[in-house]
Write a protein that holds these residues in place. Structure first.
Motif, short mmCIF file in Angstrom:
data_model
loop_
_atom_site.label_atom_id
_atom_site.label_comp_id
_atom_site.label_asym_id
_atom_site.label_seq_id
_atom_site.Cartn_x
_atom_site.Cartn_y
_atom_site.Cartn_z
N CYS A 279 0.82 -1.22 0.00
CA CYS A 279 0.00 0.00 0.00
C CYS A 279 0.85 1.27 0.00
CB CYS A 279 -0.93 0.01 1.22
SG CYS A 279 -2.16 -1.30 1.20
N ASN A 280 2.13 1.12 0.39
CA ASN A 280 3.03 2.27 0.42
C ASN A 280 3.80 2.31 -0.90
OD1 ASN A 280 4.38 4.50 1.42
ND2 ASN A 280 5.94 3.29 2.48
N ALA A 281 3.06 2.56 -1.99
CA ALA A 281 3.64 2.42 -3.32
C ALA A 281 2.99 3.39 -4.30
CB ALA A 281 3.46 0.98 -3.81
N TRP A 282 3.72 3.64 -5.40
CA TRP A 282 3.22 4.49 -6.48
C TRP A 282 3.19 3.70 -7.78
CZ3 TRP A 282 6.24 9.78 -6.09
CH2 TRP A 282 5.72 10.53 -5.04
N TRP A 283 2.15 3.89 -8.54
CA TRP A 283 2.06 3.31 -9.89
C TRP A 283 2.91 4.16 -10.83
CZ3 TRP A 283 0.77 -0.84 -12.46
CH2 TRP A 283 0.50 -0.76 -13.84
#
Length: 345
Positions: A279-283
């Motif tokens: 969840c601690n991520a960027w596309w």
């Protein structure tokens, strides 16, 4: 050699800046690294420094002007240097406009207003224009009205220096320092006479946006577009958190700190992200960037909208440190004093 003063990208996402205030006037000496002007970016008010030295020969973009990043807003040169070509190429053949307000007020048309007809005696500005509008209503900006009410100042006793004789923020601040007749107790600062019923005049007014409002509008539209949305709802019993807050605040009381429920939520969310790194991520389009540290953006309401100061590495910070950082950055956010690295990342 002449130096062009460009509107610089003073924040990572800045596309346009608004000149809030020139700290140097035309004809003044300028040293390299000196602060020339204050610029409102899409997030805060930043200082623009001189990249050359000499004399500030020409201000092309006056106070209040919104200018795209990269455009020339002034010229620094020697006293005897020919800068006509530079000014012409920058579109600054006309004298620099002295636009009004640094407080987010709307500007009037650049057309010179016709002299007002004779009217009953009322407050008038330095340029001889009446501060009263149709029906005896005092013409004042929203910010000026608010300040007048706070200081108990009667707007009808002020001389408006804004376009068309409008009372602006500066007029009220000067009146507060020098002392003017106060408004009647229990009455608003400006007492307006009933306006005559009329269908004349313009049907609407276009209010210019501040840089932060432009960015908020653009980001909201962008966030809804390409990103799939889904919503989760959960009920949480916060009884134990409320008790824990009382216990923590007893400990923090000695150091003058006080944790809020918001601080607990920030800490809990940060710790949760360490357990769920997906969840601690960027596309990224062709990859997913997963972060190893947790930086929490805290929404802070400011007069122009919202800004998000960032608590970095919130997962390893205690409640007291989180509370202190949020309180300090929220205060500076209200004053538009945050640095770019404090509201990005």
């Amino acid at each position: 050699m002449a130096t062009k003063v460009h509107m610089e990208a003073l924040s990572p996402t800045m596309e346009e800046g608004q000149v809030v205030r020139w700290l140097k006037s035309e004809g003044e000496d300028v040293a390299k690294g000196e602060i020339l002007a204050e610029i409102e970016t899409d997030k805060a008010t930043m200082e623009l420094v001189a990249r050359g030295e000499g004399i500030l020969r020409k201000i092309i973009s006056g106070e209040g002007a919104a200018v795209p990043v990269g455009e020339v807003i002034a010229v620094i040169a020697a006293a005897d240097e020919d800068i006509d070509d530079l000014i012409a190429s920058a579109g600054g053949g006309a004298p620099a406009a002295t636009a009004e307000p640094t407080d987010g007020e709307a500007e009037e048309s650049q057309a010179t207003p016709a002299p007002p007809p004779a009217a009953p005696a009322s407050a008038s500005s330095e340029n001889g224009q009446s501060a009263r509008g149709p029906g005896g209503r005092v013409k004042a900006s929203p910010v000026a009205k608010r300040l007048a009410e706070e200081h108990g100042i009667d707007l009808s006793a002020l001389a408006g220096s804004g376009p068309g004789g409008r009372v602006i923020k500066r007029d009220v601040e000067e009146a507060a320092r020098s002392g003017v007749p106060a408004a009647a107790p229990g009455a608003p600062a400006a007492i307006s006479a009933p306006a005559a019923v009329s269908v004349g005049g313009p049907e609407y007014v276009d209010i210019p946006l501040t840089q932060i409002r432009k960015t908020i509008a653009r980001r909201l539209a962008e966030s809804i577009g390409p990103v799939p949305h889904f919503f989760l709802t959960v009920d949480v019993d916060m009884g134990r958190v409320l008790q824990a807050r009382k216990d923590v605040n007893r400990i923090l009381e000695a150091r003058g700190a006080k944790a809020s429920i918001n601080d607990f939520i920030v800490k809990a969310a940060a710790v949760a992200l360490t357990h769920h790194p997906e969840c601690n991520a960027w596309w990224q389009g062709d990859s997913i960037r997963q972060f190893n540290h947790v930086h929490m953006g805290i929404a802070v309401a400011v007069p122009d909208g919202l800004i998000t100061p960032v608590v970095r590495n919130a997962h390893v910070k205690g409640l007291a440190q989180i509370e202190t950082e949020i309180r300090e950055m929220a205060g500076r956010a209200q004053e538009k004093k945050l640095k770019p690295d404090e509201y990005t990342g």
